[in-house]
Design an enzyme around this catalytic site. Structure first.
Site, PDB file in Angstrom:
ATOM      1  N   LYS A 116      -0.682  71.108  65.247  1.00 34.00           N
ATOM      2  CA  LYS A 116       0.289  69.808  65.514  1.00 34.00           C
ATOM      3  C   LYS A 116       1.596  70.288  66.782  1.00 34.00           C
ATOM      4  CE  LYS A 116      -0.049  68.855  60.116  1.00 34.00           C
ATOM      5  NZ  LYS A 116       0.593  67.992  59.700  1.00 34.00           N
ATOM      6  N   LYS A 200      12.818  65.872  63.117  1.00 31.89           N
ATOM      7  CA  LYS A 200      13.774  65.296  62.716  1.00 31.89           C
ATOM      8  C   LYS A 200      13.382  64.667  61.632  1.00 31.89           C
ATOM      9  CE  LYS A 200      17.506  62.264  62.640  1.00 31.89           C
ATOM     10  NZ  LYS A 200      18.549  63.307  63.057  1.00 31.89           N
ATOM     11  N   GLU A 274      -1.696  59.159  63.352  1.00 34.90           N
ATOM     12  CA  GLU A 274      -0.171  59.021  62.621  1.00 34.90           C
ATOM     13  C   GLU A 274       1.238  58.504  63.115  1.00 34.90           C
ATOM     14  OE1 GLU A 274      -2.296  60.277  58.406  1.00 34.90           O
ATOM     15  OE2 GLU A 274      -1.379  61.467  59.090  1.00 34.90           O
ATOM     16  N   ARG A 290     -11.591  63.107  62.550  1.00 38.23           N
ATOM     17  CA  ARG A 290     -12.319  62.066  62.186  1.00 38.23           C
ATOM     18  C   ARG A 290     -12.665  61.043  60.993  1.00 38.23           C
ATOM     19  NH1 ARG A 290      -9.645  62.548  57.204  1.00 38.23           N
ATOM     20  NH2 ARG A 290      -7.477  63.515  57.806  1.00 38.23           N
TER      21      ARG A 290
HETATM   22  P1  ADP Z   1       0.120  66.727  56.415  1.00 41.04           P
HETATM   23  O1  ADP Z   1      -1.448  66.954  57.938  1.00 41.04           O
HETATM   24  O2  ADP Z   1       0.146  67.321  55.590  1.00 41.04           O
HETATM   25  O3  ADP Z   1      -0.760  65.323  55.861  1.00 41.04           O
HETATM   26  P2  ADP Z   1       1.704  64.664  57.993  1.00 41.04           P
HETATM   27  O4  ADP Z   1       2.398  65.296  59.621  1.00 41.04           O
HETATM   28  O5  ADP Z   1       0.514  63.912  58.188  1.00 41.04           O
HETATM   29  O6  ADP Z   1       1.197  65.945  57.092  1.00 41.04           O
HETATM   30  O7  ADP Z   1       2.368  64.364  57.146  1.00 41.04           O
HETATM   31  C1  ADP Z   1       2.620  63.428  55.482  1.00 41.04           C
HETATM   32  C2  ADP Z   1       3.831  63.033  54.562  1.00 41.04           C
HETATM   33  O8  ADP Z   1       4.872  63.533  54.914  1.00 41.04           O
HETATM   34  C3  ADP Z   1       3.617  61.853  55.799  1.00 41.04           C
HETATM   35  O9  ADP Z   1       3.046  60.669  55.287  1.00 41.04           O
HETATM   36  C4  ADP Z   1       5.001  61.806  55.221  1.00 41.04           C
HETATM   37  O10 ADP Z   1       5.401  61.043  54.281  1.00 41.04           O
HETATM   38  C5  ADP Z   1       6.065  62.841  55.270  1.00 41.04           C
HETATM   39  N1  ADP Z   1       6.622  63.362  56.614  1.00 41.04           N
HETATM   40  C6  ADP Z   1       6.053  64.127  57.509  1.00 41.04           C
HETATM   41  N2  ADP Z   1       6.846  64.426  58.705  1.00 41.04           N
HETATM   42  C7  ADP Z   1       8.420  63.366  58.780  1.00 41.04           C
HETATM   43  C8  ADP Z   1       9.162  63.481  58.983  1.00 41.04           C
HETATM   44  N3  ADP Z   1       8.956  64.235  60.829  1.00 41.04           N
HETATM   45  N4  ADP Z   1      10.046  62.591  58.331  1.00 41.04           N
HETATM   46  C9  ADP Z   1      10.317  62.035  57.615  1.00 41.04           C
HETATM   47  N5  ADP Z   1       8.830  62.121  56.626  1.00 41.04           N
HETATM   48  C10 ADP Z   1       7.963  63.182  57.460  1.00 41.04           C
END
Ligand code: ADP
Length: 447
Positions: A116, A200, A274, A290
């Site tokens: 990430k 944030k 995403e 993927r």
């Molecule tokens: P993973 O790889 O574990 O799925 P992600 O980075 O895709 O993690 O985040 C998964 C979920 O977490 C997002 O869909 C959102 O609901 C929440 N999330 C992640 N980052 C943030 C952020 N900066 N602010 C608010 N919600 C977040």
């Protein structure tokens, strides 16, 4: 084109890949654990190889066993599906080192976008809007300093995170030290590295993601967005496209930004970017290198078979069309149906005594289930995807209601009643929801 593809997965996605291969005249090899000897992907494939005991670590994650199966059967490519080894760059590299094609991006691209922190950096350089955030955090003091700079609330995330694990929110400086150490501890327990960083924390965003396809000649197209805001525990429950929150102009704008970024990064094959979306702005979160679970809704409104495109691209074929050739028509919604208690979400493995899948116009059911099948307790609890399409969102919702009514799964509990509740809510019907909506709705139900 490939003659034989080994499918390194199980369940509905293994079937999904098998179907694309058959339509392309490609023979398939299923691999399976001892617990999956009677699974539908094993029955349908041209050949099947048992690769180990039930535990995923001994079978579906067993790299040497899978590569041996490919070599013994003479498969010329491996499709990893999603989950399991699909984002494992070491596996992709091993596959290529044995002269077999990995159907996906290159190991280098997987490493860049799978981490990430490096993905954020690449995204910024490629012109994608990102959430304000930090580099890797070395110490609590470091974390406190960055949080001051970014502004509370903040979310601490593992650089190798996935599946919603290892994320902790801090609303102020008092909460930060604990959030920081808990995120690190969770990352250490679940991922290869305990390195964390900070973003944030957006309070009421939607989750909107963009599907892209890129061939090995630098052609990139986007297939529009999917709104995946209906989530529980950061896991998607219902997805739809187009997003009720975007209009055509916004779609075109973010689509073009994404297309150019992917061109710049030089990524190949299928991928998903995403974003969080709040107050009209997009914030890049991560890229999945993927196939996604929810890819069929995009297929429904574009008419493009994404798995077929993955296979074509991996074999060295050019996309053969440009962005202007892609049209979006109608609306599609997917419900993930899990074998779970719909209230506690405890997995409910067991024997399916009766199975009737809905049908008719605009109804697609992707599932490995058949009457008499026993769901093994070792794997993910998703047992079916119900994908509904229609000319308008409203037509889609009416059809979805009918299809959920018609679905019969007896022998195990499923999340069908939860889906029925969700789609009856006026907020959902109006498209007025964000990533917190489902959990707030479920908390209300309990009261
Ligand atoms: P993973 O790889 O574990 O799925 P992600 O980075 O895709 O993690 O985040 C998964 C979920 O977490 C997002 O869909 C959102 O609901 C929440 N999330 C992640 N980052 C943030 C952020 N900066 N602010 C608010 N919600 C977040």
């Amino acid at each position: 084109m490939f003659e034989k593809v080994l499918i390194a997965n199980r369940g509905e996605v293994a079937l999904r890949i098998h179907r694309a291969c058959r339509e392309m005249g490609i023979r398939t090899v299923a691999v399976h654990s001892e617990a999956d000897a009677n699974a539908m992907h094993v029955r349908l494939a041209d050949e099947a190889v048992c690769i180990g005991p039930a535990r995923s670590a001994d079978s579906y994650l067993n790299k040497p066993a899978i590569i041996s199966a490919a070599l013994i059967t003479g498969a010329d490519a491996i499709h990893p599906g999603f989950g399991f080894l699909s984002e494992n760059a070491d596996f992709a590299e091993m596959v290529e080192n044995h002269g077999i094609t990995f159907i996906g991006p290159t190991p280098q691209q997987m490493r860049l976008m799978g981490d990430k922190i490096t993905a954020r950096k690449a995204a910024i350089e490629a012109g994608l809007p990102v959430t304000p955030g930090s580099p890797a955090l070395e110490t609590v003091e470091d974390a406190l300093a960055w949080a001051e700079k970014i502004g509370y609330p903040v979310i601490i995330k593992a650089k190798d995170g996935g599946g919603g694990k290892g994320m902790k929110i801090a609303y102020n400086a008092e909460e930060l030290p604990e959030a920081y150490s808990m995120a690190r501890a969770e990352a250490k327990a679940s991922f290869p590295s305990d390195v964390v960083y900070m973003e944030k924390y957006l309070q009421n965003p939607r989750h909107i993601e963009m599907q892209i396809l890129a061939d090995k000649f630098g052609h990139v197209v986007h297939l529009g967005e999917r709104d995946c805001s209906i989530q529980r525990n950061n896991q998607k429950v219902i997805e739809e496209c187009p997003s009720p929150a975007l209009n055509d102009a916004q779609r075109q704008e973010i689509g073009e930004i994404v297309r150019k970024a992917i061109e710049k990064i030089g990524y190949t094959n299928a991928g998903t970017l995403e974003f969080l979306y709040e107050d009209g702005r997009f914030y890049f979160m991560e890229m999945n290198t993927r196939l996604q679970v929810e890819h069929p809704i995009t297929e429904a409104i574009t008419g493009i078979d994404i798995v077929r495109e993955q296979i074509r691209i991996a074999s060295g074929a050019a996309l053969g069309y440009t962005q202007e050739d892609i049209t979006f028509s109608g609306h599609a919604i997917e419900c993930r149906i899990n074998a779970e208690d719909p209230e506690t979400f405890a997995p409910c493995p067991g024997k399916i005594v009766e199975w009737h899948a809905p049908g008719g116009l605009g109804v697609r059911v992707d599932s490995e289930i058949y009457s008499g099948y026993s769901i093994p307790p070792f794997y993910d609890s998703m047992i079916a995807k119900l994908i509904i399409s229609g000319k308008t969102r409203n037509a889609c919702l009416m059809r979805l209601r009918r299809a959920l009514e018609e679905f019969v799964i007896m022998g195990v509990q499923t999340t069908i009643p939860l889906h029925q509740e969700i789609i009856a809510q006026s907020n959902f019907i109006d498209g007025q929801y964000n990533i917190h909506w489902l959990e707030q709705f479920m908390a209300q139900l309990k009261k």
